[in-house]
Design a protein around this motif. Structure first.
Motif, mmCIF file in Angstrom:
data_model
loop_
_atom_site.group_PDB
_atom_site.id
_atom_site.type_symbol
_atom_site.label_atom_id
_atom_site.label_comp_id
_atom_site.label_asym_id
_atom_site.label_seq_id
_atom_site.Cartn_x
_atom_site.Cartn_y
_atom_site.Cartn_z
ATOM 1 N N MET A 46 0.745 -1.115 0.055
ATOM 2 C CA MET A 46 0.105 -0.122 -0.072
ATOM 3 C C MET A 46 0.795 1.161 -0.082
ATOM 4 S SD MET A 46 -3.216 -0.661 -0.080
ATOM 5 C CE MET A 46 -3.713 0.805 0.329
ATOM 6 N N ALA A 47 1.828 1.219 0.782
ATOM 7 C CA ALA A 47 2.803 2.399 0.680
ATOM 8 C C ALA A 47 3.443 2.946 -0.479
ATOM 9 C CB ALA A 47 3.875 2.308 1.881
ATOM 10 N N ARG A 48 3.645 1.561 -1.274
ATOM 11 C CA ARG A 48 4.102 1.802 -2.686
ATOM 12 C C ARG A 48 3.112 2.391 -3.737
ATOM 13 N NH1 ARG A 48 9.591 0.354 -3.369
ATOM 14 N NH2 ARG A 48 9.227 1.511 -5.157
ATOM 15 N N ARG A 49 1.905 1.906 -3.360
ATOM 16 C CA ARG A 49 0.752 2.349 -4.438
ATOM 17 C C ARG A 49 0.023 3.541 -4.074
ATOM 18 N NH1 ARG A 49 -3.160 -2.587 -5.199
ATOM 19 N NH2 ARG A 49 -3.764 -1.301 -6.946
ATOM 20 N N VAL A 50 0.196 4.287 -2.906
ATOM 21 C CA VAL A 50 -0.391 5.343 -2.476
ATOM 22 C C VAL A 50 0.309 6.612 -3.253
ATOM 23 C CG1 VAL A 50 -1.040 6.880 -0.681
ATOM 24 C CG2 VAL A 50 -1.550 4.539 -0.790
ATOM 25 N N ARG A 51 -0.363 7.532 -3.752
ATOM 26 C CA ARG A 51 0.291 8.609 -4.492
ATOM 27 C C ARG A 51 0.571 9.804 -3.314
ATOM 28 N NH1 ARG A 51 -1.215 13.037 -8.018
ATOM 29 N NH2 ARG A 51 0.520 13.448 -9.580
ATOM 30 N N SER A 52 1.631 9.815 -2.698
ATOM 31 C CA SER A 52 1.904 10.877 -1.528
ATOM 32 C C SER A 52 3.137 11.231 -1.296
ATOM 33 C CB SER A 52 0.967 10.084 -0.588
ATOM 34 O OG SER A 52 1.022 10.742 0.577
ATOM 35 N N GLY A 53 3.464 12.257 -0.723
ATOM 36 C CA GLY A 53 4.817 12.714 -0.533
ATOM 37 C C GLY A 53 5.245 12.163 0.665
ATOM 38 N N GLN A 54 4.405 11.774 1.770
ATOM 39 C CA GLN A 54 4.906 10.811 2.942
ATOM 40 C C GLN A 54 3.623 9.718 3.109
ATOM 41 O OE1 GLN A 54 4.862 13.764 6.321
ATOM 42 N NE2 GLN A 54 7.146 13.906 6.245
ATOM 43 N N VAL A 55 4.025 8.583 3.779
ATOM 44 C CA VAL A 55 3.122 7.598 3.989
ATOM 45 C C VAL A 55 3.532 7.113 5.338
ATOM 46 C CG1 VAL A 55 2.465 5.333 3.350
ATOM 47 C CG2 VAL A 55 2.953 6.837 1.506
ATOM 48 N N PHE A 56 2.761 7.219 6.354
ATOM 49 C CA PHE A 56 2.883 6.893 7.693
ATOM 50 C C PHE A 56 2.167 5.051 8.090
ATOM 51 C CE2 PHE A 56 3.233 11.075 7.798
ATOM 52 C CZ PHE A 56 4.565 11.324 8.278
ATOM 53 N N ILE A 57 2.940 4.505 8.601
ATOM 54 C CA ILE A 57 2.239 2.905 8.761
ATOM 55 C C ILE A 57 1.900 2.728 10.158
ATOM 56 C CG2 ILE A 57 2.679 0.362 8.487
ATOM 57 C CD1 ILE A 57 3.283 2.047 5.755
ATOM 58 N N ASN A 58 0.754 2.691 10.613
ATOM 59 C CA ASN A 58 0.462 2.385 11.883
ATOM 60 C C ASN A 58 0.585 3.629 12.717
ATOM 61 O OD1 ASN A 58 -0.743 0.209 11.350
ATOM 62 N ND2 ASN A 58 1.027 -1.204 11.942
ATOM 63 N N ASN A 59 0.680 4.981 12.054
ATOM 64 C CA ASN A 59 0.977 6.158 12.899
ATOM 65 C C ASN A 59 0.501 7.130 11.856
ATOM 66 O OD1 ASN A 59 3.501 7.955 12.378
ATOM 67 N ND2 ASN A 59 3.638 5.592 11.744
ATOM 68 N N TYR A 60 0.385 8.534 12.451
ATOM 69 C CA TYR A 60 0.279 9.580 11.400
ATOM 70 C C TYR A 60 1.030 10.813 11.994
ATOM 71 C CZ TYR A 60 -2.521 12.225 8.179
ATOM 72 O OH TYR A 60 -2.820 13.176 7.103
ATOM 73 N N GLY A 61 2.069 11.274 11.175
ATOM 74 C CA GLY A 61 2.741 12.213 11.309
ATOM 75 C C GLY A 61 4.094 12.150 11.916
ATOM 76 N N ALA A 62 4.280 10.880 12.758
ATOM 77 C CA ALA A 62 5.503 10.458 13.262
ATOM 78 C C ALA A 62 5.889 11.520 14.484
ATOM 79 C CB ALA A 62 6.546 10.049 12.501
ATOM 80 N N GLY A 63 4.875 12.163 15.135
ATOM 81 C CA GLY A 63 5.168 13.281 15.935
ATOM 82 C C GLY A 63 5.860 14.624 15.317
ATOM 83 N N GLY A 64 5.601 14.761 14.168
ATOM 84 C CA GLY A 64 6.099 16.035 13.626
ATOM 85 C C GLY A 64 7.301 15.920 12.769
#
Ligand code: NAD
Length: 479
Positions: A424-442
């Motif tokens: 999924m990380a490779r298929r999503v068109r996005s500058g950043q991808v987080f797995i099982n978190n969002y934003g990695a604390g900034g």
């Protein structure tokens, strides 16, 4: 507090035409301060001051000296963190705890770029016999920074910190709605020993001071964060002068939740990613895509969490503060009235506390369910605390939904399946991808930026330093 002045050439300067603008407190909608209304003449003065610094003391400073100045600045910001947080919270309306986190991030940006300043280097390249070829990374010269109102300190820090570390002299046009913290930081930069003219700040309207800066022939690079519409204007102005431009323009970022995910871990993150800064965050997680088998149970839990959210003035320090201004509030209302008109169900909403002033720009966080993929609420940036929930049946459908907007800034994938995480990380068109978190604390260290209408170029991390430098190739023929 410094009021109604620009910071140019190390001095506080009144606006050239004497005009000032009122600053409103979003928590009660009332004016409480004034800023200078910058003109093309003020911008020109600031660009000249930056050229003088670049050709003088700042341009002559070694990379290690630049790092030391930035390190002193990070220490001063940390020491003044509470003062800066109070300024930022009132100016933007965000709860004090969020502004405190922003002040800490600002100190961290300067600390990170202080350490990076003397670690930026070129390479030697293998070439034909008789040659030695090397590359050097040189500053652009004078860089322009156009900063929005949602995170004035953080966006200033990530952009100006990297530009200064790389040896540029900066001219900053912060947003007319919130810029007082940035003016205070300019004072701290001078105290840290930054030479006069290395950092200049001109306040005022975007179509006046901002446009004058973006179109000035004396600048060599533009870093812009704001709306896609204004980003396009700025890119056109940059093209007129063949100036490189970094654009960070927001998003419609998806959080994709599979049924096997740890829903207990996901739930608070799904809520905070859209509630933080009242949803006025370029990387807000404004869409939640949930695998059908988990859709109803997770929506129930999200609804309970949304119903418990409380909104109030910055000093009440609740889950959410007000929106920045009446225009932004109207924008959110327009989206919600479209949802109502088109029969999109509201699954839950928070509450504005009873003692919040009626004249403040409040909006309760709202959870919408079964949002059709074609609807503007599934495709356009609301820039408010509105979360659009949608369901999917398969990985292919999740990818199609995730990539179904013009944006591509941030995405999250929630699943325990390791192979699926990577697929999924490779298929999503996005500058950043987080797995099982969002934003990695900034993640001050993590390169950040988008694709498509989210913009181009990268800020944050070491990568930003490449954007703020020009690579020069030197080929020496020695036989
Ligand atoms: P904006 O893009 O108009 O403003 C951002 C910055 O650009 C401000 O400093 C502004 O003064 C400046 N600016 C405005 N017009 C300019 C021009 N012609 N030339 C040069 N600079 C100019 O954003 P806004 O009107 O404050 O907000 C509108 C929408 O933008 C929001 O609803 C949101 O969708 C989006 N936005 C995104 C971000 C982000 O972080 N990506 C930040 C703020 C706003």
């Amino acid at each position: 507090m410094i009021e109604a002045k620009h910071f140019i050439g190390g001095e506080w300067c009144p606006p050239s035409n004497g005009e000032t603008l009122a600053v409103l407190d979003p928590s009660d909608g009332k004016p409480y301060s004034r800023i200078a209304r910058g003109t093309a003449a003020d911008i020109d003065r600031a660009v000249r001051a930056a050229h003088t610094a670049f050709g003088g003391a700042w341009g002559a400073a070694s990379a290690a000296e630049r790092g030391r100045v930035l390190y002193r600045l990070s220490m001063l910001v940390a020491a003044c963190g509470e003062e800066l947080a109070q300024i930022e919270a009132r100016d933007t309306g965000k709860p004090l705890k969020q502004a405190r986190a922003d002040a800490a991030a600002l100190a961290r940006y300067f600390e990170f770029y202080a350490g990076a300043a003397d670690k930026l280097h070129g390479e030697t390249l293998p070439y034909q016999a008789g040659y030695t070829v090397l590359t050097v990374r040189e500053p652009h010269g004078v860089t322009a920074h156009i900063v929005p109102w949602n995170y004035p300190m953080q966006i200033f820090g990530r952009s100006v910190g990297a530009a200064l570390a790389a040896g540029n002299a900066c001219v900053v046009k912060p947003a007319e709605d919130a810029c007082l913290s940035v003016l205070r930081v300019a004072e701290l930069a001078a105290e840290a020993g930054l030479p006069a003219g290395a950092l200049n700040i001109v306040t005022g309207y975007g179509h006046e001071a901002g446009a004058a800066l973006a179109s000035h022939t004396g600048i060599h690079h533009i870093s812009f964060t704001g709306s896609p519409q204004t980003g396009k204007l700025v890119a056109h102005m940059a093209a007129e002068n063949h100036v490189p431009v970094t654009l960070e323009l927001g998003g419609k970022s998806p959080q994709i939740v599979f049924a096997d995910a740890d829903l207990d871990a996901a739930l608070p993150v799904l809520v905070s990613a859209i509630v933080q800064n009242a949803g006025q965050t370029c990387s807000a997680g404004s869409r939640v895509l949930i695998e059908r088998a988990a859709y109803e149970p997770l929506l129930d839990r999200l609804a309970t969490a949304f119903n418990a959210l409380r909104v109030g003035p910055w000093h009440a320090d609740l889950d959410c503060g007000p929106l920045i201004n009446a225009k932004q509030q109207q924008r959110v209302w327009d989206f919600l009235s479209d949802a109502q008109h088109d029969g999109i169900a509201m699954a839950a909403h928070g509450q504005v506390v009873a003692d919040a002033p009626e004249s403040g720009f409040y909006q309760a966080p709202t959870l919408l369910r079964d949002v059709p993929a074609s609807h503007r609420l599934a495709r356009e940036e609301v820039f408010g605390p509105v979360l659009a929930a949608m369901s999917f049946e398969s990985e292919d459908e999740a990818v199609a939904l995730a990539n179904g907007t013009d944006y591509g800034l941030v995405a999250a994938i929630w699943t325990r399946d390791g192979a699926r995480q990577l697929r999924m990380a490779r298929r999503v068109r996005s500058g950043q991808v987080f797995i099982n978190n969002y934003g990695a604390g900034g993640g001050v260290e993590l390169p950040f930026g988008g694709v498509g209408h989210s913009g181009h170029g990268r800020e944050k991390g070491f990568e930003a330093l490449y954007g703020f430098t020009v690579l020069k190739t030197i080929a020496i023929r020695h036989g």
